[in-house]
Design an enzyme around this catalytic site. Structure first.
Site, PDB file in Angstrom:
ATOM      1  N   GLY A  68     121.558 -47.012  -3.211  1.00  0.00           N
ATOM      2  CA  GLY A  68     121.410 -47.548  -1.925  1.00  0.00           C
ATOM      3  C   GLY A  68     119.828 -48.465  -2.109  1.00  0.00           C
ATOM      4  N   SER A  71     114.982 -40.042  10.178  1.00  0.00           N
ATOM      5  CA  SER A  71     114.758 -41.336  10.937  1.00  0.00           C
ATOM      6  C   SER A  71     113.844 -41.206  12.277  1.00  0.00           C
ATOM      7  CB  SER A  71     115.996 -42.113  11.246  1.00  0.00           C
ATOM      8  OG  SER A  71     115.657 -43.144  11.961  1.00  0.00           O
ATOM      9  N   TYR A 106     123.931 -42.646  15.874  1.00  0.00           N
ATOM     10  CA  TYR A 106     123.331 -42.416  14.556  1.00  0.00           C
ATOM     11  C   TYR A 106     121.976 -41.581  14.797  1.00  0.00           C
ATOM     12  CZ  TYR A 106     120.086 -43.855  10.849  1.00  0.00           C
ATOM     13  OH  TYR A 106     119.303 -44.016   9.998  1.00  0.00           O
ATOM     14  N   LYS A 115     121.027 -37.693  12.616  1.00  0.00           N
ATOM     15  CA  LYS A 115     119.940 -37.224  12.072  1.00  0.00           C
ATOM     16  C   LYS A 115     119.436 -35.891  12.652  1.00  0.00           C
ATOM     17  CE  LYS A 115     120.310 -40.474   8.905  1.00  0.00           C
ATOM     18  NZ  LYS A 115     120.287 -40.321   7.554  1.00  0.00           N
ATOM     19  N   PHE A 171     110.022 -44.714   9.448  1.00  0.00           N
ATOM     20  CA  PHE A 171     109.884 -45.603  10.519  1.00  0.00           C
ATOM     21  C   PHE A 171     110.807 -46.936  10.096  1.00  0.00           C
ATOM     22  CE2 PHE A 171     107.700 -44.100  13.944  1.00  0.00           C
ATOM     23  CZ  PHE A 171     107.674 -42.679  13.497  1.00  0.00           C
ATOM     24  N   ASN A 172     110.089 -48.196   9.742  1.00  0.00           N
ATOM     25  CA  ASN A 172     110.951 -49.305   9.442  1.00  0.00           C
ATOM     26  C   ASN A 172     110.764 -49.698   8.107  1.00  0.00           C
ATOM     27  OD1 ASN A 172     110.789 -49.093  12.506  1.00  0.00           O
ATOM     28  ND2 ASN A 172     112.083 -51.359  12.394  1.00  0.00           N
ATOM     29  N   ARG A 203     106.882 -52.724  15.877  1.00  0.00           N
ATOM     30  CA  ARG A 203     107.539 -51.523  15.120  1.00  0.00           C
ATOM     31  C   ARG A 203     106.372 -51.116  14.038  1.00  0.00           C
ATOM     32  NH1 ARG A 203     110.319 -51.828  18.788  1.00  0.00           N
ATOM     33  NH2 ARG A 203     112.511 -51.938  18.915  1.00  0.00           N
ATOM     34  N   ARG A 222     117.681 -57.195  23.176  1.00  0.00           N
ATOM     35  CA  ARG A 222     118.911 -56.727  22.378  1.00  0.00           C
ATOM     36  C   ARG A 222     119.117 -55.487  23.217  1.00  0.00           C
ATOM     37  NH1 ARG A 222     118.831 -55.680  16.137  1.00  0.00           N
ATOM     38  NH2 ARG A 222     117.011 -54.181  16.802  1.00  0.00           N
ATOM     39  N   GLY A 264     119.457 -51.658  24.062  1.00  0.00           N
ATOM     40  CA  GLY A 264     119.123 -50.637  23.351  1.00  0.00           C
ATOM     41  C   GLY A 264     117.743 -50.668  22.638  1.00  0.00           C
TER      42      GLY A 264
HETATM   43  P1  NAD Z   1     122.142 -47.611   1.858  1.00  0.00           P
HETATM   44  O1  NAD Z   1     123.301 -48.001   2.669  1.00  0.00           O
HETATM   45  O2  NAD Z   1     121.381 -48.892   1.171  1.00  0.00           O
HETATM   46  O3  NAD Z   1     122.225 -46.567   0.931  1.00  0.00           O
HETATM   47  C1  NAD Z   1     122.904 -45.489   1.293  1.00  0.00           C
HETATM   48  C2  NAD Z   1     123.755 -45.443  -0.096  1.00  0.00           C
HETATM   49  O4  NAD Z   1     124.693 -43.892   0.163  1.00  0.00           O
HETATM   50  C3  NAD Z   1     124.835 -46.282  -0.502  1.00  0.00           C
HETATM   51  O5  NAD Z   1     124.453 -46.556  -2.052  1.00  0.00           O
HETATM   52  C4  NAD Z   1     126.148 -45.714  -0.355  1.00  0.00           C
HETATM   53  O6  NAD Z   1     127.097 -46.433  -1.040  1.00  0.00           O
HETATM   54  C5  NAD Z   1     125.840 -44.221  -0.419  1.00  0.00           C
HETATM   55  N1  NAD Z   1     126.791 -43.369   0.254  1.00  0.00           N
HETATM   56  C6  NAD Z   1     127.052 -43.386   1.664  1.00  0.00           C
HETATM   57  N2  NAD Z   1     127.809 -42.207   1.947  1.00  0.00           N
HETATM   58  C7  NAD Z   1     128.263 -41.922   0.749  1.00  0.00           C
HETATM   59  C8  NAD Z   1     128.832 -40.603   0.451  1.00  0.00           C
HETATM   60  N3  NAD Z   1     129.660 -40.106   1.416  1.00  0.00           N
HETATM   61  N4  NAD Z   1     129.004 -40.016  -0.727  1.00  0.00           N
HETATM   62  C9  NAD Z   1     128.185 -40.871  -1.533  1.00  0.00           C
HETATM   63  N5  NAD Z   1     127.498 -41.887  -1.377  1.00  0.00           N
HETATM   64  C10 NAD Z   1     127.381 -42.456  -0.211  1.00  0.00           C
HETATM   65  O7  NAD Z   1     120.941 -47.192   3.035  1.00  0.00           O
HETATM   66  P2  NAD Z   1     119.388 -47.009   2.872  1.00  0.00           P
HETATM   67  O8  NAD Z   1     118.646 -47.832   3.663  1.00  0.00           O
HETATM   68  O9  NAD Z   1     118.916 -46.887   1.480  1.00  0.00           O
HETATM   69  O10 NAD Z   1     119.154 -45.574   3.611  1.00  0.00           O
HETATM   70  C11 NAD Z   1     119.151 -44.494   2.842  1.00  0.00           C
HETATM   71  C12 NAD Z   1     119.140 -43.250   4.225  1.00  0.00           C
HETATM   72  O11 NAD Z   1     117.896 -43.298   4.654  1.00  0.00           O
HETATM   73  C13 NAD Z   1     120.335 -43.183   4.920  1.00  0.00           C
HETATM   74  O12 NAD Z   1     120.603 -41.892   5.190  1.00  0.00           O
HETATM   75  C14 NAD Z   1     119.715 -43.929   6.257  1.00  0.00           C
HETATM   76  O13 NAD Z   1     120.157 -43.414   7.285  1.00  0.00           O
HETATM   77  C15 NAD Z   1     118.312 -43.445   6.164  1.00  0.00           C
HETATM   78  N6  NAD Z   1     117.341 -44.298   7.007  1.00  0.00           N
HETATM   79  C16 NAD Z   1     117.352 -45.594   6.607  1.00  0.00           C
HETATM   80  C17 NAD Z   1     116.568 -46.550   7.364  1.00  0.00           C
HETATM   81  C18 NAD Z   1     116.467 -47.913   6.989  1.00  0.00           C
HETATM   82  O14 NAD Z   1     116.068 -48.590   7.802  1.00  0.00           O
HETATM   83  N7  NAD Z   1     117.122 -48.316   5.737  1.00  0.00           N
HETATM   84  C19 NAD Z   1     115.705 -46.145   8.133  1.00  0.00           C
HETATM   85  C20 NAD Z   1     115.714 -44.680   8.352  1.00  0.00           C
HETATM   86  C21 NAD Z   1     116.528 -43.808   7.844  1.00  0.00           C
HETATM   87  N1  UDP Z   2     114.563 -58.348  15.912  1.00  0.00           N
HETATM   88  C1  UDP Z   2     114.932 -59.712  16.312  1.00  0.00           C
HETATM   89  N2  UDP Z   2     115.784 -60.362  15.860  1.00  0.00           N
HETATM   90  C2  UDP Z   2     116.731 -59.834  14.895  1.00  0.00           C
HETATM   91  C3  UDP Z   2     116.406 -58.510  14.661  1.00  0.00           C
HETATM   92  C4  UDP Z   2     115.425 -57.575  15.219  1.00  0.00           C
HETATM   93  O1  UDP Z   2     113.908 -60.045  17.250  1.00  0.00           O
HETATM   94  O2  UDP Z   2     117.374 -60.439  14.553  1.00  0.00           O
HETATM   95  C5  UDP Z   2     113.544 -57.530  16.629  1.00  0.00           C
HETATM   96  C6  UDP Z   2     114.159 -56.139  17.331  1.00  0.00           C
HETATM   97  O3  UDP Z   2     114.213 -56.544  18.733  1.00  0.00           O
HETATM   98  C7  UDP Z   2     113.007 -55.186  17.075  1.00  0.00           C
HETATM   99  C8  UDP Z   2     112.480 -55.433  15.836  1.00  0.00           C
HETATM  100  O4  UDP Z   2     112.861 -56.768  15.560  1.00  0.00           O
HETATM  101  O5  UDP Z   2     111.830 -55.577  18.101  1.00  0.00           O
HETATM  102  C9  UDP Z   2     112.999 -54.572  14.701  1.00  0.00           C
HETATM  103  O6  UDP Z   2     114.174 -54.631  14.700  1.00  0.00           O
HETATM  104  P1  UDP Z   2     115.349 -54.049  13.702  1.00  0.00           P
HETATM  105  O7  UDP Z   2     116.823 -54.058  13.727  1.00  0.00           O
HETATM  106  O8  UDP Z   2     114.828 -54.400  12.232  1.00  0.00           O
HETATM  107  O9  UDP Z   2     114.780 -52.427  13.786  1.00  0.00           O
HETATM  108  P2  UDP Z   2     114.759 -51.160  14.759  1.00  0.00           P
HETATM  109  O10 UDP Z   2     113.378 -50.885  14.862  1.00  0.00           O
HETATM  110  O11 UDP Z   2     115.409 -51.747  15.867  1.00  0.00           O
HETATM  111  O12 UDP Z   2     115.494 -50.218  14.348  1.00  0.00           O
END
Ligand code: NAD
Ligand code: UDP
Length: 345
Positions: free
Chosen positions: A9, A123, A147, A151, A183-184, A236, A299, A301
């Site tokens: 991922g 997260s 979600y 976590k 964070f983001n 953010r 949006r 939430g």
């Molecule tokens: P992503 O979807 O790109 O990667 C997740 C990977 O896990 C994918 O490759 C998917 O195929 C694999 N996967 C899902 N379920 C599976 C399972 N049951 N068995 C094996 N593989 C599985 O997401 P990401 O952005 O890389 O996020 C990774 C982690 O970080 C996630 O747990 C997500 O919740 C957490 N996270 C992400 C963000 C973000 O904004 N990207 C923020 C905070 C936390």
């Molecule tokens: N946002 C926006 N337009 C979009 C997507 C996000 O204005 O198409 C804004 C959203 O309202 C927030 C910020 O961008 O203020 C970050 O949103 P995102 O969904 O990337 O992350 P979040 O912090 O909500 O998980």
């Protein structure tokens, strides 16, 4: 060797790259439900190293038992899971099953195999709508959606597991668990070979901006300009995914040398608040490309503002973010421009 679940991922590929570059052997377990094996080819191209890949599910105890028996795995980084807040409200049971149950099964198999070092993808959503910012790890948690609750439930389970060490009489290996609260995450590897490849219409700001810039979408909707923030748009803490990946390697090292024991929640953020319009302007100015936008309704939430106090990460891991906002927008754009259809290209 490090087992990386979900390693194909977005964050997983960047972390595998940092792990391989730091000299670790890597075994990726991924079911490709939200990724492509091509992403792992790119990791190998960047690092000029190979990793072992197993296609399978992180909820499969027999497979996990086999992997722990057959490979010299010292620690696990658990990325596998679902991550879309809106979808988690529609299909909550799928989220509890994939995010919570996978970690339960994984921890059981680790315990059986005597492997007790784990980095977990938590997260900042565990904090919910904060009363004050910046957010420290000691502040109350109150996630506002399924979600975030998956976590937080995992964090609580892993804290209970680590606490059980104090009562065990026959456990030579103490648990060491890093609960990394991201964070983001934005940005992409500097090579332009790996990056975020969302399926369908992106929910998140940065992939939406890059898809508008590349001409795949007409314009960005800015969700609200009447928040109590300097320019009225949401604020953010955006963190470059390579900094995030480095944070995983540094946490892993502290776990492996027993400097961190128990279960520790640690924020990974920059500590800087960036508004939606700051991001759009930075993207436009750095990349000399237009991002048409219109102000739209808020949006549901969304919260006005949240950003991290990242000092615990510095104190415990020696980690701080190194990439700037300009790096984030430049690297995101390079990835999108070079791969307009993501890995499908
Ligand atoms: P992503 O979807 O790109 O990667 C997740 C990977 O896990 C994918 O490759 C998917 O195929 C694999 N996967 C899902 N379920 C599976 C399972 N049951 N068995 C094996 N593989 C599985 O997401 P990401 O952005 O890389 O996020 C990774 C982690 O970080 C996630 O747990 C997500 O919740 C957490 N996270 C992400 C963000 C973000 O904004 N990207 C923020 C905070 C936390
Ligand atoms: N946002 C926006 N337009 C979009 C997507 C996000 O204005 O198409 C804004 C959203 O309202 C927030 C910020 O961008 O203020 C970050 O949103 P995102 O969904 O990337 O992350 P979040 O912090 O909500 O998980």
């Amino acid at each position: 060797m490090i087992l990386v679940t979900g390693g194909a991922g977005y964050i997983g590929t960047h972390t595998c790259t940092e792990l391989l570059n730091s000299g670790y052997d890597v075994l990726v377990l991924d079911n490709y439900s939200n990724s492509s094996p091509l992403a792992l080819d790119r990791v190998e191209r960047i690092t000029q190293k190979t990793l072992i890949r197993i296609e399978g599910d992180a909820r499969d105890p027999d497979l996990l038992d086999q992997l722990f028996a057959n490979y010299p795995i010292k620690a696990v980084i658990h990325f596998a899971g679902f991550k879309a807040v809106g979808e988690s409200c529609q299909i909550p049971l799928a989220y509890y099953h994939n995010n919570f149950y996978s970690t339960l099964v994984l921890s059981q198999c680790m315990q059986k195999a005597g492997i007790t070092k784990l980095v977990f993808s938590s997260s900042a959503t565990v904090y919910g709508d904060p009363e004050v910012v910046p957010l420290t790890e000691a502040m109350p948690t109150n996630p506002a959606n399924p979600y975030g609750r998956t976590k937080l439930m995992v964090e609580q389970m892993l804290q209970d597991l680590a606490a059980s060490d104090a009562l065990a009489t026959d456990n030579p290996q103490p648990w060491g668990i890093a609960l990394l609260r991201y964070f983001n995450p934005v940005g992409a590897h500097q090579s332009g070979l790996i990056g975020e490849d969302p399926s369908g219409i992106p929910n998140n700001l940065m992939p939406f901006i890059t898809q508008v810039a590349v001409g795949k979408r007409d314009q960005l909707d800015v969700f609200g300009d009447d928040y109590d923030t300097p320019d009225g748009t949401g604020v953010r803490d955006y963190i470059h995914v390579v900094d995030l990946a480095r944070g995983h390697v540094m946490a892993l090292e502290r776990l492996l040398d027993d400097q961190i024991t128990g279960a520790e929640a640690i924020n990974l953020g920059t500590g800087l608040g960036v508004s939606v319009l700051d991001m759009v302007n930075s993207f436009t100015n750095n990349n000399s490309v237009a991002v048409p936008y219109q102000i739209a309704d808020r949006r549901a939430g969304d919260v006005a503002s949240y950003y991290a106090d990242p000092s615990k990460a510095f104190d415990m891991l020696g980690w701080s973010a190194e990439h700037t906002l300009s790096d984030m927008v430049t690297d995101s754009w390079r990835w999108q421009k070079n791969n307009p259809e993501g890995y499908a290209d």
